[in-house]
Design a protein around this motif. Structure first.
Motif, short mmCIF file in Angstrom:
data_model
loop_
_atom_site.label_atom_id
_atom_site.label_comp_id
_atom_site.label_asym_id
_atom_site.label_seq_id
_atom_site.Cartn_x
_atom_site.Cartn_y
_atom_site.Cartn_z
N PRO A 58 0.82 -1.20 0.00
CA PRO A 58 0.00 0.00 0.00
C PRO A 58 0.86 1.26 0.00
N LEU A 59 0.19 2.37 -0.26
CA LEU A 59 0.85 3.68 -0.28
C LEU A 59 0.01 4.65 0.53
N ASN A 60 0.67 5.38 1.42
CA ASN A 60 0.00 6.43 2.19
C ASN A 60 0.29 7.78 1.54
N VAL A 61 -0.77 8.52 1.24
CA VAL A 61 -0.64 9.84 0.61
C VAL A 61 -1.16 10.88 1.59
N LEU A 62 -0.35 11.91 1.83
CA LEU A 62 -0.66 12.90 2.86
C LEU A 62 -0.65 14.31 2.31
N ASN A 63 -1.35 15.19 3.01
CA ASN A 63 -1.44 16.59 2.62
C ASN A 63 -1.57 17.41 3.91
N THR A 64 -0.76 18.46 4.05
CA THR A 64 -0.74 19.21 5.30
C THR A 64 -1.71 20.39 5.34
N GLN A 65 -2.33 20.73 4.22
CA GLN A 65 -3.21 21.90 4.23
C GLN A 65 -4.40 21.76 5.17
N PRO A 66 -5.10 20.62 5.18
CA PRO A 66 -6.21 20.50 6.15
C PRO A 66 -5.73 20.56 7.60
N PHE A 67 -4.52 20.10 7.86
CA PHE A 67 -3.93 20.16 9.20
C PHE A 67 -3.89 21.60 9.70
N GLU A 68 -3.42 22.50 8.85
CA GLU A 68 -3.37 23.92 9.22
C GLU A 68 -4.77 24.47 9.45
N ARG A 69 -5.70 24.12 8.59
CA ARG A 69 -7.08 24.59 8.73
C ARG A 69 -7.71 24.11 10.03
N ASN A 70 -7.51 22.83 10.35
CA ASN A 70 -8.11 22.27 11.56
C ASN A 70 -7.54 22.91 12.82
#
Length: 501
Positions: A58-70
């Motif tokens: 499997p592959l995990n794909v991440l994005n930090t933009q929602p982290f900042e919003r939350n």
């Protein structure tokens, strides 16, 4: 982070079919996932399958933009109440350093739960005053590193406290500590926990230290009080805060420089779009266990419920995938609850006490997904199909019995050696461990357009705990690669945590 160059030999696209990315896979009773726009867009492009081909399954794909919003939403709630406030990201929820880097850049704190987590955070130049260590078990080496680096320690019990005193004396350095507490009274019962000093015992302990062991106190800098409660109940948090405020007053009267109250994590979030779907699933699942409806789960698995003499006992052993209120609204409800002559926020503000929290899962809401390749399809004598993926159940699982969110299926458009299954099949996703129980989803799923070898199954919103909390290398399978995707540039990079693994 190392930039990942996508491979170019495969071509996948739901856009080519004109169908929605959700249309290829649904639960027998749907539990429709909330989808961040970046996830929906990536799942309908050629970029994801190219990454999966390059990096493996499997592959995990991440994005930090929602982290900042939350995180910002929490700060906004506290600011509206006039509170001094800080978020400490609970790194145990996801090991990727992209979130640590984001926390550092945005001025958030980081909560660490092991010596490895702590050392990596320090290596990434997070200021020690922005780090707390809440590890359930703290080795001597971990305590020593905390003291030497100036990281605050959430102290859980007397052995830990005395070991800190001994090490601080050896190091000739005061240790910053926050006393973790439990045993709060709530609605006529006690909130018992394995974590923390009992609230009824802390005052005698402090008195003993001041009167009988004043030598110890010169090595302790008691700057905070802390608690961790299981579950997601607002009212329990309110009860705990109400009972800690008098303790803070007393500690300050004894010249302890308490400056923060840390309410831990457990901020609720929702994975699903529909409360009705969630309620309908559980109503129907109970009927299935009673023999009044066809099973919704593999071999009629109870998901925490058991049929005993015609009665269902137990409770669901699953995260509450639909909840309300959540995240910032949930926090606001706590801060505006009655306390003393006003609200919780009024009482904190009056004391000039900083409020801290340690969310993990809820900060990571919308921040990632896990994708895996279909390797086989196998029809059972019952008529159900088993869909085998290149992954194992530890790579998308917490302590919950199941992942109660509909996966997505992205069909492969390149030719396969074998044809797709017939349209309209139903069955279960299974993983690579050699056990009968190796199901990736216990819920029965339906595939209106069939399943082909090389298709990708996407488990949405797995960044919080699901990716890393239980991941295992049994059978010597490699761990999933973790890539951080920038939807502004359509570029993906391997997360720098890979250099530590």
């Amino acid at each position: 982070m190392k930039t990942v160059e996508p491979a170019t030999s495969a071509s996948f696209s739901t856009a080519q079919t004109g169908r929605s990315v959700r249309s290829y896979c649904q639960g027998m009773l749907p539990l429709t996932a909330k989808l961040e726009p970046w996830i929906a867009e990536l799942c309908q492009s050629t970029i994801l399958p190219e990454l999966a081909q390059k990096q493996g399954s499997p592959l995990n794909v991440l994005n930090t933009q929602p982290f900042e919003r939350n995180a910002k939403a929490l700060y906004d709630v506290a600011e509206a109440q006039g509170l001094e406030f800080d978020v400490y990201f609970a790194r145990k929820a996801n090991k990727c350093l992209a979130f640590v880097e984001t926390a550092k850049n945005q001025g958030y704190g980081v909560d660490t739960a092991s010596i490895q987590e702590l050392q990596q955070v320090l290596d990434n130049q997070v200021p020690p005053e922005k780090i707390i260590c809440t590890a359930a078990v703290k080795s001597e080496a971990l305590l020593r590193l905390c003291i030497k680096s100036g990281v605050t320690i959430a102290v859980d019990h007397l052995d830990e406290l005395m070991q800190i005193v001994i090490l601080a004396e050896q190091l000739k350095q005061r240790a910053d500590i926050a006393v973790r507490l439990s045993g709060f009274q709530h609605q006529g019962a006690r909130l018992l926990s394995r974590f923390g000093f009992d609230l009824d015992e802390i005052r005698p302990l402090i008195e003993d230290l001041q009167n009988a062991s004043p030598h110890c106190l010169q090595y302790l800098n008691l700057i905070g009080v802390h608690f961790h409660l299981d579950g997601y109940c607002q009212a329990q948090r309110v009860s705990a805060i109400q009972q800690l405020l008098p303790l803070i007053d007393e500690l300050r009267s004894r010249d302890f420089p308490v400056r923060f109250l840390d309410i831990g994590g457990g901020f609720p979030m929702s994975y699903l779009e529909s409360e009705t779907e969630w309620d309908t699933f559980w109503q129907t699942h109970r009927r299935a266990l009673l023999g009044e409806h066809r099973p919704l789960t593999y071999r009629n698995h109870g998901l925490g419920l058991t049929l005993v003499e015609g009665t269902l006992i137990g409770k669901p052993n699953c995260y509450p995938y639909y909840q309300s209120p959540v995240q910032a609204n949930w926090l606001e409800g706590i801060l505006t609850s009655e306390c003393e002559a006003g609200t919780i926020a009024d009482s904190l503000r009056k004391r000039q006490i900083q409020l801290r929290c340690e969310p993990g899962r809820s900060l990571l809401d919308g921040c990632g997904f896990t994708a895996a390749r279909v390797e086989f399809r196998k029809q059972q004598p019952t008529g159900d199909w088993l869909i085998g993926l290149s992954m194992n159940r530890t790579q998308c699982r917490t302590s919950s019995d199941d992942f109660l969110v509909d996966p997505l299926l992205i069909p492969a458009t390149e030719e396969s050696l074998l044809p797709r299954t017939p349209a309209g099949i139903s069955g279960y996703l299974v993983g690579a461990y050699c056990t009968e129980s190796e199901l990736l989803c216990l819920r029965k799923l339906q595939f209106p357009h069939g399943v082909g070898i090389g298709d990708l199954i996407v488990f949405p919103n797995t960044a919080g705990y699901f990716m890393h909390f239980l991941e295992s290398r049994s059978h010597q399978f490699p761990l999933a690669q973790n890539v951080v995707y920038d939807n502004d540039t359509n570029q993906a990079e391997l997360d720098s945590v890979e250099t530590y693994l």
